[in-house]
Design an enzyme around this catalytic site. Structure first.
Site, mmCIF file in Angstrom:
data_model
loop_
_atom_site.group_PDB
_atom_site.id
_atom_site.type_symbol
_atom_site.label_atom_id
_atom_site.label_comp_id
_atom_site.label_asym_id
_atom_site.label_seq_id
_atom_site.Cartn_x
_atom_site.Cartn_y
_atom_site.Cartn_z
ATOM 1 N N ALA A 63 -0.173 -6.843 1.139
ATOM 2 C CA ALA A 63 -1.315 -7.367 0.204
ATOM 3 C C ALA A 63 -1.092 -5.999 -0.835
ATOM 4 O O ALA A 63 -0.901 -4.811 -0.422
ATOM 5 C CB ALA A 63 -2.778 -7.147 0.679
ATOM 6 N N CYS A 64 -1.682 -6.333 -1.917
ATOM 7 C CA CYS A 64 -1.563 -5.326 -3.094
ATOM 8 C C CYS A 64 -2.400 -4.004 -2.895
ATOM 9 O O CYS A 64 -3.420 -4.318 -1.922
ATOM 10 C CB CYS A 64 -2.113 -5.743 -4.537
ATOM 11 S SG CYS A 64 -3.632 -5.730 -4.508
ATOM 12 N N LEU A 65 -2.091 -2.934 -3.342
ATOM 13 C CA LEU A 65 -2.489 -1.647 -2.729
ATOM 14 C C LEU A 65 -4.148 -1.624 -3.170
ATOM 15 O O LEU A 65 -4.741 -0.953 -2.463
ATOM 16 C CB LEU A 65 -1.924 -0.483 -3.563
ATOM 17 C CG LEU A 65 -0.564 -0.240 -3.080
ATOM 18 C CD1 LEU A 65 0.219 0.771 -3.985
ATOM 19 C CD2 LEU A 65 -0.283 0.164 -1.691
#
Length: 270
Positions: free
Chosen positions: A175-177
């Site tokens: 998942a995105c940071l």
């Protein structure tokens, strides 16, 4: 329950009806599978669109680029810097809404420029079971989720990807940071770089499923439940602790429960 082959046939039929599409392509398990099937069905009437930003690690971008080149699909790279979106960096509970609305709007523009009818994303049936405000943005912008519509779960996607020799079949979930920060804690480019570097340290050590949650001075490490026992090693713990402190963390902790999807949502009352 519908068998896997039936779901696959339904997916291909759905894609054929769409005729053409731009696919939001991150290089993850879901979007890679969707891109491969869509390209098989629609050929040059499909393009992959990948957004570069400070919330998207370089390792993920290069993996996506290599795969798109490998199967011969047209790959468009756009810039979608979430930190410039008003309200995003304050990290509200609906943060993903802002991100996805920006992303899908830009992919819609790319689709229009290339004369493509639809925008697709890789959401699957399992995504209905977690808090995902980004799905509201997808709905508003008429983004289609073929995997979800065809009833594909994550396990289905992995199983069929393996059968089709798609290299991401056993790739760890990503998942995105921005998902590494508790809601209400400001997200900055500096903090994102800390998280990316910390996770890369663990990946370089051989850990597969990793998250480094940023709690101010504290780094909370999540690894796959089966990988937790690797920390029963004093030199390893010393190395990780020292390395993370060089990045700017004052304290380094291990989450005893290990990695699980949506751990930052556990304290929400929705």
């Amino acid at each position: 329950m519908m068998n896997l082959q039936k779901k696959y046939e339904n997916l291909k039929a759905l894609l054929l009806q769409l005729k053409s599409a731009a696919i939001a392509f991150s290089g993850g398990v879901d979007s890679t599978f969707l891109l491969k099937v869509a390209h098989d069905v629609l050929g040059d009437n499909v393009i992959a669109v990948t957004a570069r930003s400070s919330t998207y690690p370089e390792r993920e971008f290069h993996g996506a680029k290599a795969y798109a080149e490998g199967i011969g699909v047209k790959h468009v790279i756009i810039i979608s810097e979430e930190l410039e979106i008003e309200g995003f960096s304050q990290n509200p509970v609906n943060r993903c809404y802002y991100c996805k609305r920006e992303l899908f709007s830009k992919i819609r523009d790319v689709a229009d420029q290339h004369g493509l009818k639809h925008v697709l994303d890789g959401s699957n049936f399992d995504d209905l079971g977690d808090y995902r405000p980004g799905m509201e943005a997808a709905k508003e912008l008429h983004v289609i989720s073929p995997l979800k519509e065809a009833g594909f779960t994550k396990n289905d996607i992995r199983a069929l990807s393996k059968q089709m020799n798609i290299p991401t079949w056993n790739k760890p979930s990503f998942a995105c940071l921005s998902s590494r920060f508790p809601y209400g804690h400001e997200i900055t480019e500096e903090k994102l770089k800390m998280v990316e570097a910390a996770e890369q340290i663990l990946l370089d050590m051989g850990f597969r499923q990793v998250r480094v949650r940023h709690h101010g001075e504290i780094a909370r490490i999540e690894v796959g439940p089966e990988e937790r026992e690797k920390f029963f090693d004093l030199p390893l713990m010393d190395f990780v602790g020292q390395s993370f402190k060089k990045l700017g963390f004052a304290y380094v902790t291990l989450d005893l429960a290990g990695y699980r999807t949506g751990s930052m949502n556990e304290g929400l009352s929705l």
